[in-house]
Motif scaffolding. Structure first.
Motif, PDB file in Angstrom:
ATOM      1  N   ARG A  25     126.315  31.603  61.086  1.00 29.07           N
ATOM      2  CA  ARG A  25     125.414  32.744  60.931  1.00 29.07           C
ATOM      3  C   ARG A  25     126.067  33.679  59.918  1.00 29.07           C
ATOM      4  O   ARG A  25     126.773  34.609  60.270  1.00 29.07           O
ATOM      5  N   GLU A  26     125.831  33.396  58.628  1.00 28.10           N
ATOM      6  CA  GLU A  26     126.479  34.184  57.586  1.00 28.10           C
ATOM      7  C   GLU A  26     125.424  34.826  56.678  1.00 28.10           C
ATOM      8  O   GLU A  26     124.385  34.222  56.366  1.00 28.10           O
ATOM      9  N   LYS A  27     125.720  36.022  56.256  1.00 27.89           N
ATOM     10  CA  LYS A  27     124.815  36.754  55.379  1.00 27.89           C
ATOM     11  C   LYS A  27     124.660  36.023  54.047  1.00 27.89           C
ATOM     12  O   LYS A  27     125.627  35.483  53.505  1.00 27.89           O
ATOM     13  N   PHE A  28     123.427  36.005  53.543  1.00 27.04           N
ATOM     14  CA  PHE A  28     123.073  35.400  52.265  1.00 27.04           C
ATOM     15  C   PHE A  28     123.119  33.869  52.283  1.00 27.04           C
ATOM     16  O   PHE A  28     123.020  33.230  51.242  1.00 27.04           O
ATOM     17  N   ILE A  29     123.350  33.280  53.466  1.00 24.86           N
ATOM     18  CA  ILE A  29     123.267  31.814  53.582  1.00 24.86           C
ATOM     19  C   ILE A  29     122.023  31.513  54.396  1.00 24.86           C
ATOM     20  O   ILE A  29     121.988  31.711  55.614  1.00 24.86           O
ATOM     21  N   PRO A  30     120.949  31.066  53.729  1.00 22.71           N
ATOM     22  CA  PRO A  30     119.651  30.942  54.411  1.00 22.71           C
ATOM     23  C   PRO A  30     119.626  29.874  55.504  1.00 22.71           C
ATOM     24  O   PRO A  30     118.916  30.001  56.483  1.00 22.71           O
ATOM     25  N   LYS A  31     120.360  28.806  55.324  1.00 23.82           N
ATOM     26  CA  LYS A  31     120.329  27.726  56.314  1.00 23.82           C
ATOM     27  C   LYS A  31     121.744  27.523  56.867  1.00 23.82           C
ATOM     28  O   LYS A  31     122.649  27.165  56.128  1.00 23.82           O
TER      29      LYS A  31
END
Length: 397
Positions: A25-31
């Motif tokens: 669950r990382e910011k700017f990583i959509p998937k």
């Protein structure tokens, strides 16, 4: 410090760490995706032979040993830390036996020898391990397996080439004093020796062997009389036994009767041990008149129907010791050369010692059960503890 040659303990290896279920669950990583790491393996339990130890007394007070468990896996594909192995230091000559299965797990006969006695648990798998093209969000993990739990009996047997067998006051301790630098206690009363003593005998600059003196046995030792027969197990590793007979007994027992008594108790302890190489040593001949010595020696030989090596000595005056020690050295050297030429002889020797150990355990277990039943029948004090009768160590090498 007390001399303790037996101890019962419980060891438990560490549990393996569980696998982690985690998703990115990382910011700017959509998937995102699974990133749960595996757990760590549990620590195993090892034993190691330590030259600086000569007793198992530490294991009389601490009975349970547990290795650290592995840590659980974490997110970001972090693997859990492995549990550290636990190493138990024991004296050289210690045998590790599984109480529940009677399996011999380790026999430590060399300095620094290490053996694993309990396997640590294996790690669990994180959910990253289960991802595939058709399972992109796996929620499966596995738990770590438990470590092995074992109930063990530690048995210490002194390592010596030559063992001394005989009744109390036969002159065994005086013999060791005469042939080595060891200084066990010597006195004019029975059971002066309460624990095994070791002495190094040097016959030449680069030739030597180790001799072991154990407490004397008396008639009825197999039923618990005197100090019993538990010290006879220290003769299991010897390559030759010296049966020392007191030719001037302090009581009404004749030398022939004393020799028969020792032989009988040895056979009751282990028939296999009684069949090993044994030399007859007639001691304290200096206390007999010269015209009686021959008849007294012949009476012992006839009583035992002896046909093996025979030596007549006076350990106190050191008469006859040099020929005996040199013959022992030659016998042991010849045995080592034969093993070097034919390694199968060493395997046979190990098998013989295994049988002796098995017979000894069975007889000692029988003796303990009989003594326990006797205490119950006689309504003995339940607070009785064998530890109260241990003695101060005089373990000399």
């Amino acid at each position: 410090m007390k001399f303790v040659d037996e101890a019962s303990i419980t060891v438990e290896a560490g549990k393996g760490g569980n696998g982690c279920m985690s998703f990115r669950r990382e910011k700017f990583i959509p998937k995102g995706g699974p990133d749960g790491g595996d757990g760590g393996d549990g620590g195993s339990v090892w034993v190691e032979a330590d030259e600086s130890l000569n007793t198992l007394i530490d294991y009389r007070f601490t009975r349970h040993y547990k290795a650290p468990s592995g840590q659980q896996g974490r997110g970001s594909n972090c693997t859990g830390a492995k549990g550290d192995d636990l190493t138990l230091k024991v004296p050289v000559g210690t045998t590790i036996v599984d109480v529940d299965t009677d399996e011999v797990l380790a026999d430590l006969t060399q300095i620094g020898q290490r053996e694993k006695i309990a396997q640590g648990g294996f790690h669990g798998l994180g959910n990253t391990r289960y991802k595939s093209s058709v399972n992109r969000s796996p929620r499966q993990t596995t738990k770590g397996s438990p470590g092995e739990l074992r109930n063990l009996r530690l048995e210490l047997k002194v390592l010596a080439d030559v063992g001394l067998l005989g009744l109390p006051n036969a002159g065994k301790s005086t013999f060791i004093r005469g042939v080595s630098a060891a200084t066990p206690k010597v006195a004019d009363y029975p059971f002066t020796t309460l624990i095994p003593n070791l002495g190094v005998v040097r016959t030449d600059a680069f030739r030597s062997f180790v001799v072991a003196d154990i407490p004397g046995i008396i008639e009825g030792a197999a039923e618990g009389a005197g100090l019993g027969i538990r010290f006879l197990k220290h003769l299991a590793r010897n390559r030759v036994l010296l049966h020392i007979v007191d030719m001037a007994p302090w009581d009404d027992t004749t030398p022939a009767q004393a020799a028969i008594t020792a032989t009988k108790e040895l056979k009751r302890f282990s028939q296999t041990l009684a069949q090993q190489p044994r030399w007859l040593v007639l001691n304290k001949l200096d206390l007999l008149p010269e015209d009686e010595q021959e008849a007294a020696c012949q009476a012992v030989v006839d009583a035992l129907e002896w046909q093996g090596p025979l030596y007549r000595i006076s350990a106190l005056n050191k008469t006859g010791l040099k020929p005996l020690t040199h013959d022992l050295q030659n016998f042991l050297d010849a045995r080592k050369e034969a093993i070097a030429e034919n390694p199968e002889l060493l395997d046979q020797e190990h098998e013989t010692r295994r049988i002796i150990d098995l017979e000894a355990r069975e007889n000692l277990a029988r003796l303990r059960e009989e003594l326990r039943a006797k205490r119950e029948d006689d309504d003995w004090d339940d607070d009785f503890d064998d530890d109260d009768y241990d003695v101060e160590v005089e373990y000399v090498r």
